[in-house]
Motif scaffolding. Structure first.
Motif, PDB file in Angstrom:
ATOM      1  N   GLY A 166      -1.360   5.026   1.777  1.00  0.00           N
ATOM      2  CA  GLY A 166      -0.149   4.553   2.424  1.00  0.00           C
ATOM      3  C   GLY A 166      -0.190   4.705   3.924  1.00  0.00           C
ATOM      4  O   GLY A 166       0.085   3.757   4.667  1.00  0.00           O
ATOM      5  N   GLY A 170      -1.452   1.225   4.745  1.00  0.00           N
ATOM      6  CA  GLY A 170      -0.062   0.818   4.841  1.00  0.00           C
ATOM      7  C   GLY A 170       0.556   1.036   6.197  1.00  0.00           C
ATOM      8  O   GLY A 170       1.739   0.748   6.392  1.00  0.00           O
ATOM      9  N   TYR A 180       0.790  -1.226   0.000  1.00  0.00           N
ATOM     10  CA  TYR A 180       0.000   0.000   0.000  1.00  0.00           C
ATOM     11  C   TYR A 180       0.828   1.286   0.000  1.00  0.00           C
ATOM     12  O   TYR A 180       0.292   2.356  -0.254  1.00  0.00           O
ATOM     13  CB  TYR A 180      -0.926   0.028   1.226  1.00  0.00           C
ATOM     14  N   TRP A 181       2.140   1.194   0.309  1.00  0.00           N
ATOM     15  CA  TRP A 181       2.914   2.407   0.540  1.00  0.00           C
ATOM     16  C   TRP A 181       4.291   2.287  -0.089  1.00  0.00           C
ATOM     17  O   TRP A 181       5.104   1.448   0.315  1.00  0.00           O
ATOM     18  CB  TRP A 181       3.050   2.664   2.040  1.00  0.00           C
ATOM     19  N   GLN A 182       4.571   3.143  -1.069  1.00  0.00           N
ATOM     20  CA  GLN A 182       5.869   3.131  -1.739  1.00  0.00           C
ATOM     21  C   GLN A 182       7.000   3.471  -0.770  1.00  0.00           C
ATOM     22  O   GLN A 182       8.099   2.911  -0.862  1.00  0.00           O
ATOM     23  CB  GLN A 182       5.876   4.118  -2.914  1.00  0.00           C
TER      24      GLN A 182
END
Length: 343
Positions: free
Chosen positions: A263, A267, A121-123
């Motif tokens: 995110g 995330g 969900y989160w880069q």
């Protein structure tokens, strides 16, 4: 020890910088010199930009350190730069990762260092994971002396911690509470979370410096206090002197309004997480987090109030929160009363 902090004046790191100096170590801070008020007395400032590899290599030429800590490395490229710069002039390199790198969703709400690393969900978290993998590969293949530390939500004198707040103007949340405006809590506010004051984090972190047994290992360092988000916001309200008006809104709705929340919620903060700190306590036996959030957030609010120049409010963030609330109210199903006797 002779210690280099890359950064060292940020939200998490400034308390660790202060403690390193208090313990009698020789501390150097390598940064752009834009937060000089957070440089502790006795520390040495080396001005430079770590993102410029050639210039950093020239500036740091001739230095050798027992420990190097990079507080501001976020991507594999940043980690690769550090390997190049410090492979031959430090006995220990500490990479600051993130507890958000742990598996989402969690298979078990209790998180240990053995919990898998995975965050679709989160880069930001995926970059931290990739950086960890690169550094551990360098450790396995060439003996690069890396230790990995994963903070969770850590706060101090310059941050009002919440799941939804203005990053650049964190006083906005306190201002909103004091003006009696509604505050959004994600989900129903009952998911579990951990808040850690930066002075507590520093006690565990500084204990890892120069600890050769910690090389090749990863640690998270958090409080052992577990709170629901409703309790967290209640404590923030108590510190502000006003009971907050909480509106629970599902994370899915918040993300549908703005994908920027994906995110930070799915995330990270929307997932109940309870951290088992047994490992850091084995390596740093004296480590104990002693500041409850209810007391820590009072200290934070008081610190803001002593510095009126940082008690700034973000009107765009306020408008954004009002827009979410209005959209949520309009989307709620309307109650249609039944008229008895009309059949």
């Amino acid at each position: 020890m002779k210690v280099l902090f890359i950064g060292g004046t940020g939200l998490i790191s400034e308390a660790s910088s202060k403690l390193v100096v208090e313990q009698g170590h020789e501390l150097y801070l390598f940064n752009r010199g834009k937060r000089s008020e957070w440089v502790p007395d006795g520390a040495h400032l080396i001005q430079g930009d770590i993102r410029d590899l050639a210039a950093s290599a020239e500036t740091l030429m001739g230095y050798a350190f027992d420990v190097v800590v990079d507080w501001i490395a976020f991507t594999p490229e940043h980690a690769r730069t550090d390997i190049e710069l410090f492979r031959d002039n430090t006995k220990q390199y500490i990479y600051i990762s993130s507890a958000s790198a742990y598996q989402k969703p969690l298979q078990h709400y209790i998180v240990t260092e053995e919990t898998p690393l995975s965050n679709p969900y989160w880069q930001y978290s995926r970059d931290k994971i990739a950086s960890e993998e690169l550094l551990m590969e360098a450790y396995r293949n060439s003996g690069f002396p890396v230790t990995i530390v994963r903070p969770s939500f850590t706060y101090g004198d310059t941050m009002i911690p919440a799941s939804l707040n203005s990053w650049n103007h964190p006083w906005s949340l306190i201002d909103r509470i004091r003006r009696g405006q509604k505050i959004i809590v994600h989900g129903d506010g009952t998911s579990l979370w951990t808040m850690t004051h930066n002075t507590d984090f520093a006690k565990g972190f500084v204990g890892l410096l120069g600890n050769t047994a910690a090389i090749g290992e990863a640690f998270h360092i958090t409080s052992d206090e577990v709170l629901s988000w409703n309790q967290i916001y209640a404590a923030i309200g108590a510190a502000a002197g006003v009971e907050p008006i909480l509106v629970p809104i599902s994370s899915d709705f918040l993300i549908s309004f703005s994908t920027d929340y994906k995110g930070g919620l799915l995330g990270d903060k929307a997932v109940s997480a309870v951290f088992d700190n047994s490992k850091i306590k084995r390596f740093v036996p004296e480590y104990r987090a002693t500041l409850p959030f209810a007391e820590g957030i009072k200290r934070t609010v008081a610190s803001f109030e002593k510095r009126p120049e940082i008690c700034t409010v973000d009107p765009e963030w306020n408008d954004h929160i009002d827009q979410i609330l209005a959209a949520y109210e309009s989307a709620k199903p309307k109650h249609i009363p039944i008229k008895f006797g009309s059949l």
